[in-house]
Design an enzyme around this catalytic site. Structure first.
Site, PDB file in Angstrom:
ATOM      1  N   ARG A   1      -1.722   6.870   2.012  1.00 54.09           N
ATOM      2  CA  ARG A   1      -0.981   8.212   3.280  1.00 54.09           C
ATOM      3  C   ARG A   1      -0.019   7.572   4.331  1.00 54.09           C
ATOM      4  O   ARG A   1       0.927   8.321   4.476  1.00 54.09           O
ATOM      5  CB  ARG A   1      -2.348   8.925   4.189  1.00 54.09           C
ATOM      6  CG  ARG A   1      -3.608   9.552   3.194  1.00 54.09           C
ATOM      7  CD  ARG A   1      -4.119  10.361   4.835  1.00 54.09           C
ATOM      8  NE  ARG A   1      -5.178   9.656   4.508  1.00 54.09           N
ATOM      9  CZ  ARG A   1      -5.966   9.612   3.763  1.00 54.09           C
ATOM     10  NH1 ARG A   1      -6.750   9.509   2.664  1.00 54.09           N
ATOM     11  NH2 ARG A   1      -6.926   8.471   4.347  1.00 54.09           N
ATOM     12  N   MET A   2      -0.800   6.136   4.839  1.00 49.93           N
ATOM     13  CA  MET A   2       0.426   6.200   5.951  1.00 49.93           C
ATOM     14  C   MET A   2       1.685   5.189   5.087  1.00 49.93           C
ATOM     15  O   MET A   2       2.710   5.418   5.525  1.00 49.93           O
ATOM     16  CB  MET A   2      -0.698   5.000   5.905  1.00 49.93           C
ATOM     17  CG  MET A   2       0.232   4.073   7.827  1.00 49.93           C
ATOM     18  SD  MET A   2       0.885   5.199   8.980  1.00 49.93           S
ATOM     19  CE  MET A   2       2.047   4.991   9.706  1.00 49.93           C
TER      20      MET A   2
ATOM     21  N   LYS B   1     -11.071   8.259   7.865  1.00 47.28           N
ATOM     22  CA  LYS B   1     -11.083   7.307   8.690  1.00 47.28           C
ATOM     23  C   LYS B   1     -12.151   6.107   8.466  1.00 47.28           C
ATOM     24  O   LYS B   1     -13.716   6.357   8.855  1.00 47.28           O
ATOM     25  CB  LYS B   1     -10.685   7.193  10.278  1.00 47.28           C
ATOM     26  CG  LYS B   1     -10.278   5.764  10.638  1.00 47.28           C
ATOM     27  CD  LYS B   1      -9.918   6.061  11.853  1.00 47.28           C
ATOM     28  CE  LYS B   1      -8.992   5.120  12.755  1.00 47.28           C
ATOM     29  NZ  LYS B   1      -8.562   3.831  11.729  1.00 47.28           N
TER      30      LYS B   1
ATOM     31  N   GLY C   1       0.948  -1.348   0.393  1.00 50.91           N
ATOM     32  CA  GLY C   1       0.440  -0.053   0.398  1.00 50.91           C
ATOM     33  C   GLY C   1       0.618   0.753  -0.281  1.00 50.91           C
ATOM     34  O   GLY C   1       0.547   2.451   0.828  1.00 50.91           O
TER      35      GLY C   1
ATOM     36  N   ARG D   1      -0.830  -1.905  -5.970  1.00 50.40           N
ATOM     37  CA  ARG D   1      -2.369  -3.185  -6.549  1.00 50.40           C
ATOM     38  C   ARG D   1      -1.732  -3.510  -8.733  1.00 50.40           C
ATOM     39  O   ARG D   1      -0.944  -2.616  -8.842  1.00 50.40           O
ATOM     40  CB  ARG D   1      -3.428  -3.235  -6.601  1.00 50.40           C
ATOM     41  CG  ARG D   1      -4.042  -3.049  -5.244  1.00 50.40           C
ATOM     42  CD  ARG D   1      -5.525  -2.921  -4.912  1.00 50.40           C
ATOM     43  NE  ARG D   1      -6.029  -1.006  -5.086  1.00 50.40           N
ATOM     44  CZ  ARG D   1      -7.004  -0.640  -4.866  1.00 50.40           C
ATOM     45  NH1 ARG D   1      -8.030  -1.015  -4.188  1.00 50.40           N
ATOM     46  NH2 ARG D   1      -6.579   0.403  -5.315  1.00 50.40           N
TER      47      ARG D   1
ATOM     48  N   GLY E   1      -9.549   1.525  16.264  1.00 54.54           N
ATOM     49  CA  GLY E   1      -8.461  -0.054  16.704  1.00 54.54           C
ATOM     50  C   GLY E   1      -8.169   0.206  17.683  1.00 54.54           C
ATOM     51  O   GLY E   1      -7.396  -0.037  19.065  1.00 54.54           O
TER      52      GLY E   1
ATOM     53  N   ALA F   1      -0.470  -4.621  15.758  1.00 54.87           N
ATOM     54  CA  ALA F   1      -0.204  -3.815  16.920  1.00 54.87           C
ATOM     55  C   ALA F   1      -1.329  -2.971  16.212  1.00 54.87           C
ATOM     56  O   ALA F   1      -1.178  -2.352  14.940  1.00 54.87           O
ATOM     57  CB  ALA F   1       0.643  -2.414  17.264  1.00 54.87           C
ATOM     58  N   ARG F   2      -2.602  -2.033  17.105  1.00 56.20           N
ATOM     59  CA  ARG F   2      -3.258  -1.693  16.307  1.00 56.20           C
ATOM     60  C   ARG F   2      -3.177  -0.204  16.351  1.00 56.20           C
ATOM     61  O   ARG F   2      -3.556   1.369  15.438  1.00 56.20           O
ATOM     62  CB  ARG F   2      -4.744  -0.883  17.040  1.00 56.20           C
ATOM     63  CG  ARG F   2      -5.258  -2.752  17.269  1.00 56.20           C
ATOM     64  CD  ARG F   2      -6.582  -3.055  17.760  1.00 56.20           C
ATOM     65  NE  ARG F   2      -7.795  -3.766  18.324  1.00 56.20           N
ATOM     66  CZ  ARG F   2      -7.893  -4.942  18.628  1.00 56.20           C
ATOM     67  NH1 ARG F   2      -6.667  -4.816  20.056  1.00 56.20           N
ATOM     68  NH2 ARG F   2      -8.409  -6.337  18.715  1.00 56.20           N
TER      69      ARG F   2
ATOM     70  N   HIS G   1     -10.054  10.736  14.827  1.00 57.88           N
ATOM     71  CA  HIS G   1      -9.811  10.825  13.476  1.00 57.88           C
ATOM     72  C   HIS G   1     -10.624  11.606  12.379  1.00 57.88           C
ATOM     73  O   HIS G   1     -11.523  11.859  12.204  1.00 57.88           O
ATOM     74  CB  HIS G   1      -9.605   9.547  13.214  1.00 57.88           C
ATOM     75  CG  HIS G   1      -8.813   8.353  13.735  1.00 57.88           C
ATOM     76  ND1 HIS G   1      -9.179   7.732  15.187  1.00 57.88           N
ATOM     77  CD2 HIS G   1      -7.560   8.472  14.057  1.00 57.88           C
ATOM     78  CE1 HIS G   1      -8.314   7.456  15.555  1.00 57.88           C
ATOM     79  NE2 HIS G   1      -7.181   7.414  14.856  1.00 57.88           N
TER      80      HIS G   1
END
Length: 265
Positions: A12-13, A157, A8, A35, A163, A120-121, A153
């Protein structure tokens, strides 16, 4: 030197992760995956993130090579496919996907019998310290306390509660000896009775460009304790993920979390 690939990579992340890997002296960015249908395939990553080396291009997420650790912060459907790819290539993973259901968690647990995985969330060091603090509050304040969790957020989102909010609630429930799913309350609009003190309430705000805010409230008669974490940049989470990747290398197969990475258990 850890050779790291990011799934991905155009999100953004994902872009924050690319920059964090590039700027880490112990890591080398060797894969920026998108993708197979993405128009970015073959494009120089530098066109979207100037921090990245000139020669790196976006590549198909099915074409994994020259990688020591894979990082995935994509949506659940993407994570499930990426997990299969990682297991097939025997490559450790750092996973920060949220909104996972019971089947997704089962898939993680099964994959972790074959490869090491940090899941981890939230990868913020501050949030993971907060998880310890809320457990202390939950055990020290006694039974006469009302517990609520608020999170905010950005408007894009999708999952709610976040999470991280759920992780905070689960940490509190564990400290209280409760089964989280039995005490979590996500709505009260039809309630006709007072709030129980044997429950954890959640409330959510979505708006603007808020990166992430979480507060655990412990309210008793005459006083209220608020434990809050506010993130101002996605780079906070990206740096935590890179820290987890460095810790994960050469670990045996198993499912780990940031509490393990930070030695907070």
């Amino acid at each position: 030197m850890n050779r790291i690939g990011v799934f991905g990579a155009n999100g953004r992340m994902g872009l924050a992760l690319l920059e964090a890997v590039t700027n880490n002296k112990n890591s080398q960015l060797t894969g920026a995956y998108v993708r197979a249908s993405s128009p970015l395939l073959g494009m120089a990553v530098k066109q979207l993130n100037s921090a990245v080396a000139e020669e790196l291009t976006f590549s198909d997420e099915a074409e994994i090579n020259n990688i020591d650790i894979l990082i995935d912060f994509t949506l659940p459907a993407g994570m499930r496919a990426h997990l299969k790819t990682a297991v097939a290539h025997k490559i450790p993973m750092v996973i920060g996907s949220t909104g996972l259901n019971k089947d997704d968690m089962h898939a993680l647990q099964q994959a972790a019998t074959q490869i090491p995985i940090v899941f981890a969330r939230n990868y913020s060091v501050g949030v993971n310290v907060l998880l310890n603090l809320v457990q202390t509050a939950a055990t020290k304040l006694g039974e006469d306390v009302d517990i609520e969790i608020f999170e905010a957020h950005h408007r894009h989102k999708i999952d709610a509660p976040s999470g991280t909010a759920l992780a905070i609630g689960e940490a509190i429930a564990d400290a209280k000896g409760w089964q989280h799913d039995n005490v979590a309350r996500f709505q009260r609009h039809q309630d006709e009775q007072a709030k129980s003190q044997n429950e954890i309430g959640y409330s959510v705000l979505r708006g603007g460009d808020i990166v992430g805010e979480h507060t655990a409230y412990f309210a008793t008669s005459g006083e209220r304790l608020e434990l809050t974490h506010k993130a101002s940049s996605r780079m906070t989470f990206a740096l935590g993920a890179i820290r987890a990747a460095g810790w994960l290398k050469n670990k045996p197969a198993g499912l780990y979390d940031m509490q393990d990475v930070l030695d907070l258990k």
